[in-house]
Design a protein around this motif. Sequence first.
Motif, PDB file in Angstrom:
ATOM      1  N   LEU A  30      94.254  15.394  67.706  1.00 15.56           N
ATOM      2  CA  LEU A  30      93.462  15.211  68.921  1.00 15.56           C
ATOM      3  C   LEU A  30      92.048  15.759  68.775  1.00 15.56           C
ATOM      4  N   ILE A  31      91.888  16.856  68.048  1.00 17.59           N
ATOM      5  CA  ILE A  31      90.541  17.384  67.798  1.00 17.59           C
ATOM      6  C   ILE A  31      89.737  16.361  67.004  1.00 17.59           C
ATOM      7  N   GLY A  32      90.319  15.837  65.938  1.00 13.75           N
ATOM      8  CA  GLY A  32      89.631  14.823  65.140  1.00 13.75           C
ATOM      9  C   GLY A  32      89.339  13.565  65.932  1.00 13.75           C
ATOM     10  N   LEU A  33      90.305  13.145  66.736  1.00 13.31           N
ATOM     11  CA  LEU A  33      90.119  11.954  67.558  1.00 13.31           C
ATOM     12  C   LEU A  33      89.009  12.151  68.583  1.00 13.31           C
ATOM     13  N   LEU A  34      88.997  13.305  69.239  1.00 18.35           N
ATOM     14  CA  LEU A  34      87.973  13.580  70.248  1.00 18.35           C
ATOM     15  C   LEU A  34      86.579  13.607  69.620  1.00 18.35           C
ATOM     16  N   VAL A  35      86.433  14.255  68.493  1.00 15.82           N
ATOM     17  CA  VAL A  35      85.137  14.296  67.809  1.00 15.82           C
ATOM     18  C   VAL A  35      84.733  12.890  67.373  1.00 15.82           C
ATOM     19  N   GLY A  36      85.687  12.121  66.861  1.00 17.22           N
ATOM     20  CA  GLY A  36      85.398  10.753  66.436  1.00 17.22           C
ATOM     21  C   GLY A  36      84.992   9.850  67.588  1.00 17.22           C
ATOM     22  N   VAL A  37      85.660   9.980  68.731  1.00 12.30           N
ATOM     23  CA  VAL A  37      85.325   9.154  69.888  1.00 12.30           C
ATOM     24  C   VAL A  37      83.942   9.503  70.422  1.00 12.30           C
ATOM     25  N   VAL A  38      83.625  10.783  70.477  1.00 13.58           N
ATOM     26  CA  VAL A  38      82.287  11.189  70.933  1.00 13.58           C
ATOM     27  C   VAL A  38      81.220  10.686  69.972  1.00 13.58           C
ATOM     28  N   ALA A  39      81.463  10.802  68.672  1.00  9.60           N
ATOM     29  CA  ALA A  39      80.496  10.312  67.687  1.00  9.60           C
ATOM     30  C   ALA A  39      80.334   8.801  67.797  1.00  9.60           C
ATOM     31  N   ASP A  94      96.375  29.884  66.654  1.00  9.30           N
ATOM     32  CA  ASP A  94      97.438  29.226  67.411  1.00  9.30           C
ATOM     33  C   ASP A  94      96.970  28.861  68.823  1.00  9.30           C
ATOM     34  N   LEU A  95      95.852  28.115  68.892  1.00 12.56           N
ATOM     35  CA  LEU A  95      95.255  27.761  70.179  1.00 12.56           C
ATOM     36  C   LEU A  95      95.512  26.301  70.517  1.00 12.56           C
ATOM     37  N   ALA A  96      95.450  26.000  71.804  1.00 11.07           N
ATOM     38  CA  ALA A  96      95.564  24.624  72.274  1.00 11.07           C
ATOM     39  C   ALA A  96      94.203  23.942  72.126  1.00 11.07           C
ATOM     40  N   LEU A  97      94.134  22.680  72.529  1.00 12.34           N
ATOM     41  CA  LEU A  97      92.938  21.858  72.319  1.00 12.34           C
ATOM     42  C   LEU A  97      91.676  22.473  72.943  1.00 12.34           C
ATOM     43  N   GLY A  98      91.684  22.711  74.232  1.00 11.22           N
ATOM     44  CA  GLY A  98      90.505  23.243  74.921  1.00 11.22           C
ATOM     45  C   GLY A  98      90.128  24.627  74.437  1.00 11.22           C
ATOM     46  N   ALA A  99      91.134  25.471  74.239  1.00 14.94           N
ATOM     47  CA  ALA A  99      90.872  26.832  73.771  1.00 14.94           C
ATOM     48  C   ALA A  99      90.297  26.822  72.357  1.00 14.94           C
ATOM     49  N   ALA A 100      90.735  25.875  71.535  1.00 16.36           N
ATOM     50  CA  ALA A 100      90.222  25.786  70.163  1.00 16.36           C
ATOM     51  C   ALA A 100      88.742  25.416  70.167  1.00 16.36           C
ATOM     52  N   PHE A 101      88.341  24.474  71.036  1.00 14.91           N
ATOM     53  CA  PHE A 101      86.920  24.129  71.129  1.00 14.91           C
ATOM     54  C   PHE A 101      86.108  25.293  71.679  1.00 14.91           C
ATOM     55  N   SER A 102      86.645  26.015  72.643  1.00 18.77           N
ATOM     56  CA  SER A 102      85.937  27.183  73.186  1.00 18.77           C
ATOM     57  C   SER A 102      85.743  28.244  72.114  1.00 18.77           C
ATOM     58  N   ARG A 103      86.798  28.505  71.365  1.00 13.75           N
ATOM     59  CA  ARG A 103      86.712  29.510  70.294  1.00 13.75           C
ATOM     60  C   ARG A 103      85.741  29.063  69.205  1.00 13.75           C
ATOM     61  N   ALA A 104      85.770  27.770  68.873  1.00 10.70           N
ATOM     62  CA  ALA A 104      84.838  27.241  67.874  1.00 10.70           C
ATOM     63  C   ALA A 104      83.407  27.448  68.333  1.00 10.70           C
ATOM     64  N   TRP A 105      83.132  27.182  69.596  1.00  8.79           N
ATOM     65  CA  TRP A 105      81.773  27.351  70.124  1.00  8.79           C
ATOM     66  C   TRP A 105      81.358  28.815  70.074  1.00  8.79           C
TER      67      TRP A 105
END
Length: 159
Positions: A30-39, A94-105
């Motif tokens: 889902l992370i890859g898909l979300l980044v791909g869709v935005v791109a 071990d984070l979910a989708l939204g938390a992983a993007f927040s942590r990445a930021w």
Amino acid sequence: GGVRLAEANGKVTFGEAWGVGARKFWVLFLIGLLVGVVALALILAVVIPGVLLSIVTLGLGVLCLIPLICVLAIVAAALGVIGYFAQIAAVVEDLALGAAFSRAWEIIKANLGSIIILGIILFVVSGVVVFIIALPLLRLTDARRYTARRLTQPQQGGA
């Protein structure tokens, strides 16, 4: 995840590592898909008006899009970096989708200078590697063109 398992047990078997990875498959997908869709959305937002502008201005409007395409390339690289760090955060912490993007930021904001310098170094090194790989191929193409020209031209010379 697997890092915690390795720290706790000292070693991890392939089956254990596979099991941990399989649990995170959908989040990583889902992370890859979300980044791909935005791109893709950003690319289409530039390409579709670019084609229309090119038709209306007989191609001259495309020149105005060149700076926008350069900015789009930088934005795409930034999206890739955010996605990459989100995937690492999802697996390691071990984070979910939204938390992983927040942590990445958070990680990117805290280490922005280092990430930019590393990106520049990787860009230069990959450019050098591509040039080194492409150079023999260019010479090969040049040799083929020279040979074809020599074979198709009539022989000059006298007896």
